[in-house]
Design an enzyme around this catalytic site. Structure first.
Site, PDB file in Angstrom:
ATOM      1  N   VAL A   7       0.852  -1.177   0.000  1.00  0.00           N
ATOM      2  CA  VAL A   7       0.000   0.000   0.000  1.00  0.00           C
ATOM      3  C   VAL A   7       0.890   1.230   0.000  1.00  0.00           C
ATOM      4  O   VAL A   7       1.836   1.338   0.778  1.00  0.00           O
ATOM      5  CB  VAL A   7      -0.944   0.005   1.222  1.00  0.00           C
ATOM      6  CG1 VAL A   7      -1.770   1.271   1.270  1.00  0.00           C
ATOM      7  CG2 VAL A   7      -1.851  -1.216   1.191  1.00  0.00           C
ATOM      8  N   CYS A   8       0.566   2.163  -0.890  1.00  0.00           N
ATOM      9  CA  CYS A   8       1.407   3.343  -1.066  1.00  0.00           C
ATOM     10  C   CYS A   8       0.529   4.569  -1.284  1.00  0.00           C
ATOM     11  O   CYS A   8      -0.687   4.491  -1.196  1.00  0.00           O
ATOM     12  CB  CYS A   8       2.327   3.134  -2.250  1.00  0.00           C
ATOM     13  SG  CYS A   8       1.434   2.733  -3.757  1.00  0.00           S
ATOM     14  N   SER A   9       1.166   5.673  -1.606  1.00  0.00           N
ATOM     15  CA  SER A   9       0.388   6.879  -1.901  1.00  0.00           C
ATOM     16  C   SER A   9       0.182   7.014  -3.405  1.00  0.00           C
ATOM     17  O   SER A   9      -0.933   6.951  -3.891  1.00  0.00           O
ATOM     18  CB  SER A   9       1.039   8.126  -1.303  1.00  0.00           C
ATOM     19  OG  SER A   9       2.390   8.217  -1.684  1.00  0.00           O
ATOM     20  N   THR A  14       7.004   2.488  -5.132  1.00  0.00           N
ATOM     21  CA  THR A  14       6.532   1.180  -4.706  1.00  0.00           C
ATOM     22  C   THR A  14       6.520   0.197  -5.873  1.00  0.00           C
ATOM     23  O   THR A  14       6.783  -0.986  -5.694  1.00  0.00           O
ATOM     24  CB  THR A  14       5.141   1.294  -4.056  1.00  0.00           C
ATOM     25  OG1 THR A  14       5.207   2.297  -3.043  1.00  0.00           O
ATOM     26  CG2 THR A  14       4.725  -0.008  -3.418  1.00  0.00           C
ATOM     27  N   LEU A  37      -1.044  -0.852  -4.577  1.00  0.00           N
ATOM     28  CA  LEU A  37      -2.230  -0.026  -4.783  1.00  0.00           C
ATOM     29  C   LEU A  37      -2.222   1.119  -3.787  1.00  0.00           C
ATOM     30  O   LEU A  37      -1.667   0.995  -2.695  1.00  0.00           O
ATOM     31  CB  LEU A  37      -3.507  -0.852  -4.542  1.00  0.00           C
ATOM     32  CG  LEU A  37      -3.868  -1.931  -5.542  1.00  0.00           C
ATOM     33  CD1 LEU A  37      -5.064  -2.727  -5.030  1.00  0.00           C
ATOM     34  CD2 LEU A  37      -4.171  -1.324  -6.891  1.00  0.00           C
TER      35      LEU A  37
END
Length: 100
Positions: A7-9, A14, A37
């Protein structure tokens, strides 16, 4: 097949980490799906993943992710050093330990 969600921004850095983690899996002959995502989209795959790892830049959103996952699978934060160095092997190994 096991699935790892990062999970990222935004997903730029990522995505590179995903590639490096996939390389680590290939080296160990482990067939696994790894993808990234944004936090807003993690609910769409919450029921199909085996572990969720948050990028250190979104660690403050762990309670939100925990609420979506509801304790079904492990949720943890990627070590800042491993993330910064794009150490796919270390992050892959972390995920595999959490999966068990």
């Amino acid at each position: 097949m096991k699935k790892i969600l990062l999970v990222c921004s935004a997903g730029m850095s990522t995505s590179l980490l995903v590639t490096k983690m996939q390389q680590a899996a290939i080296e160990k002959s482990i067939e696994i799906e790894i993808f990234a995502l944004p936090v807003a989209e993690c609910a769409s795959v919450a029921d199909s993943v085996d572990v969720v790892l948050l990028g250190p830049q979104v660690r403050y959103q762990k309670p939100q992710v925990d609420a979506v996952i509801k304790g079904r699978v492990p949720v943890d934060i990627i070590d800042m050093k491993d993330y910064g160095m794009m150490n796919g092997k270390a992050v892959f190994e972390m995920a595999m330990k959490l999966i068990g």
